[in-house]
Write an enzyme that holds these catalytic residues in place. Structure first.
Site, PDB file in Angstrom:
ATOM      1  CG  HIS B 111      -5.615  -7.359  -9.579  1.00 60.38           C
ATOM      2  ND1 HIS B 111      -4.987  -6.359  -8.874  1.00 60.38           N
ATOM      3  CD2 HIS B 111      -6.812  -6.852  -9.965  1.00 60.38           C
ATOM      4  CE1 HIS B 111      -5.773  -5.301  -8.845  1.00 60.38           C
ATOM      5  NE2 HIS B 111      -6.882  -5.570  -9.495  1.00 60.38           N
ATOM      6  CG  ASP B 188      -5.081 -12.002  -5.258  1.00 65.22           C
ATOM      7  OD1 ASP B 188      -6.056 -11.809  -4.509  1.00 65.22           O
ATOM      8  OD2 ASP B 188      -4.884 -11.348  -6.297  1.00 65.22           O
ATOM      9  CD  GLN B 191     -12.180 -11.232  -8.514  1.00 67.58           C
ATOM     10  OE1 GLN B 191     -13.345 -11.633  -8.436  1.00 67.58           O
ATOM     11  NE2 GLN B 191     -11.867  -9.955  -8.682  1.00 67.58           N
ATOM     12  CE  LYS B 214     -11.597  -7.309  -5.643  1.00 68.93           C
ATOM     13  NZ  LYS B 214     -11.962  -6.313  -6.635  1.00 68.93           N
ATOM     14  CB  CYS B 352      -6.029  -4.514 -12.557  1.00 67.91           C
ATOM     15  SG  CYS B 352      -6.826  -2.994 -12.102  1.00 67.91           S
TER      16      CYS B 352
END
Lengths: 144, 397
Positions: B111, B188, B191, B214, B352
């Site tokens: 991303h 990261d 997700q 999220k 993105c």
């Protein structure tokens, strides 16, 4: 205009857009126009003959509304003076924002007269006009 | 499952864009309202009862997050989102450390938030960003990481699960190999943390970034996890109230300890407090159960999508709720507009991940990102809408 005819005109210009090709000719000005909220991204090429728009072409990736709107806009603007072109752009903008506009200068672009009903599509229809306005105004300022 | 907990699901929509943001359970909404209506004071004051209550709730969330990740509470920093966390890591920790020629490994499927902060280190510090090659499924393998590591590699910065391909990266193995070679690993987790169990001690990652919104929590809040000894060396980007112990002159500034030192200004108190309820909620259901449900839903969707001949699935293999695909010959955004007419919310675009096209040769796609509250019947509706190409073309305008 009958909704079905509007649809047919839009689809025809989406599936067989006019003037969609790359231009590698220094006598053309180029402007990029893109929607920040989506992925529509077009390069528009313009060639002037004095004050008159002699030719316009475009390339890039965009949705059906943006592509068809660009094709219809080009069809309408070739041969117009800068002033006439800017007037058409203003009228198109007024139309999609439900303001008063003059239908007779817009040609086939009136097929988007109902686009205000889909808010997210307004910027798609306006995308080529935004780019062209930028290019024409730049030209006015003698920057290009 | 648990649909009754989500007020948004009473709306007439089919929400399949959970990778962008998730819906919020009522307990999270109620907790936000509770703060604003029962003890709406600032944090870190404690001079009166309601302020003391705020501190308890605020720090309570930090403990809950720490426990959720198997970290220590002083290793949990509240930020404005995963983006903020990743920028703090790159700019606050690595910028002073990095030297010209040092290499940073990322992938083309990251991303923007895990690309641009590293590009900045290249542009401003002379570091070199390199890409770990993706395999034929666009996955990251340990072997490909090994191939890219040189004596100059300083950082591996990758998502545990990416937002378009949805592949689960072997973070634990990568961390082990990286640490044997004195390389830092930044993960990261935007997700992954909302959808599977993440144990930072087990993974042994150096930093982890993710967003509350999220994972069924409020917007405007992110988490930065860092190993304690590393956080100690992360320069605060923001200076101001709440993070200093004392100051008299430019040469006499005493800062507070971590993590408070890294949370200058009045924090996003309401969101932090409400996020505590989101963690409680997830714990009550169980992350393993959530993961199992989402993988089941993915398979259910894939099994049906694969039967539609004009649908190209980009990520056939992925252990997450993310499915990216295109309808042959139709621009993804037009399909999304068509689905919207039937109240189906999916994302179209490049998501993105703007350099992913270099690997997949696909510039944009539709993305369905599932959550445990999605149902078989919602998927059936989606598939039925996609099963008639003439209808899509006819109604996409």
């Amino acid at each position: 205009m009958d909704p079905e005819i509007k649809r047919e005109i839009i689809m025809e210009h989406y599936q067989n857009p006019l003037h969609r090709h790359h231009v590698d000719d220094k006598s053309y000005d180029m402007v990029n126009t893109a929607n920040s909220s989506c992925i529509d991204n077009l390069n528009i090429y313009i060639k002037y003959d004095g004050d008159v728009i002699k030719d316009i072409a475009f390339e890039g990736e965009a949705c059906a509304i943006s592509i068809s709107s660009t094709s219809i806009m080009i069809e309408n603007l070739i041969g117009k003076t800068r002033e006439e072109a800017l007037n058409i752009i203003d009228n198109f903008e007024n139309m999609i924002n439900e303001k008063e506009y003059s239908e007779d200068v817009l040609g086939n672009a009136v097929v988007y007269s109902d686009i205000y009903k889909q808010n997210s599509r307004k910027s798609c229809a306006f995308l080529p006009y935004r780019g062209l306005r930028e290019a024409l105004t730049k030209k006015d300022n003698g920057k290009s | 499952m648990n649909r009754e907990d989500f007020p948004m699901l009473e709306e007439d929509i089919i929400y399949l864009d959970n990778g962008a943001t998730s819906l919020k359970p009522k307990c999270v909404i109620d907790k936000t309202v509770e703060y604003y209506s029962k003890y709406s004071a600032n944090a870190h004051r404690g001079d009166y009862d309601i302020s003391y209550k705020v501190d308890q709730e605020y720090e309570g969330t930090r403990e809950k997050v720490a426990e959720f990740l198997n970290a220590d509470s002083e290793e949990i920093v509240f930020t404005s989102g995963a983006t903020d966390s990743l920028n703090m890591i790159a700019t606050g920790f690595f910028a002073p450390l990095i030297e010209a020629g040092d290499e940073i490994l990322i992938t083309t499927s990251e991303h923007a938030s895990n690309v641009l902060p590293w590009f900045r280190l290249q542009n401003e510090k002379g570091a070199i960003v390199k890409y770990i090659p993706l395999d034929s499924n666009y996955h990251v393998t340990l072997d490909n990481v090994k191939k890219m590591v040189t004596p100059n590699t300083k950082i591996i910065a990758i998502a545990e699960i990416t937002n378009v391909i949805g592949d689960v990266r072997p973070i634990k193995e990568i961390c082990k190999f990286a640490h044997e070679n004195n390389i830092f690993v930044v993960v990261d987790g935007a997700q992954s943390v909302p959808h599977k169990k993440v144990d930072v001690k087990d993974l042994d990652c150096d930093f982890l970034a993710f967003s509350a919104h999220k994972m069924y929590g409020p917007t405007g809040l992110g988490i930065l996890y860092g190993k304690k000894e590393l956080l100690e060396n992360l320069n605060p980007i923001n200076l101001g109230g709440g993070m200093n112990e004392s100051f008299d002159s430019p040469s006499e500034i005493l800062l507070k300890d971590i993590p408070t030192r890294l949370e200058a200004g009045t924090p996003n108190i309401a969101s932090v407090i409400a996020f505590g309820s989101a963690i409680d909620y997830l714990n009550k259901i169980g992350m393993d159960k959530i993961n199992e449900r989402e993988l089941y839903l993915r398979k259910y969707l894939i099994d049906k999508l694969i039967k539609i001949p004009y649908i190209d699935i980009i990520n056939l293999e992925a252990d997450s709720g993310i499915v990216s695909f295109n309808v042959e010959g139709i621009f993804s955004q037009d399909v999304a507009f068509y689905l919207n007419k039937y109240k189906v919310c999916v994302r179209a675009g490049n998501h993105c991940a703007k350099i992913l096209k270099n690997a997949t040769k696909v510039t944009n796609s539709l993305r369905v990102s599932l959550a445990f509250y999605n149902t078989e019947s919602e998927i059936d509706t989606l598939v039925e809408l996609l099963s008639n190409k003439d209808k899509i073309v006819k109604e996409m305008l």
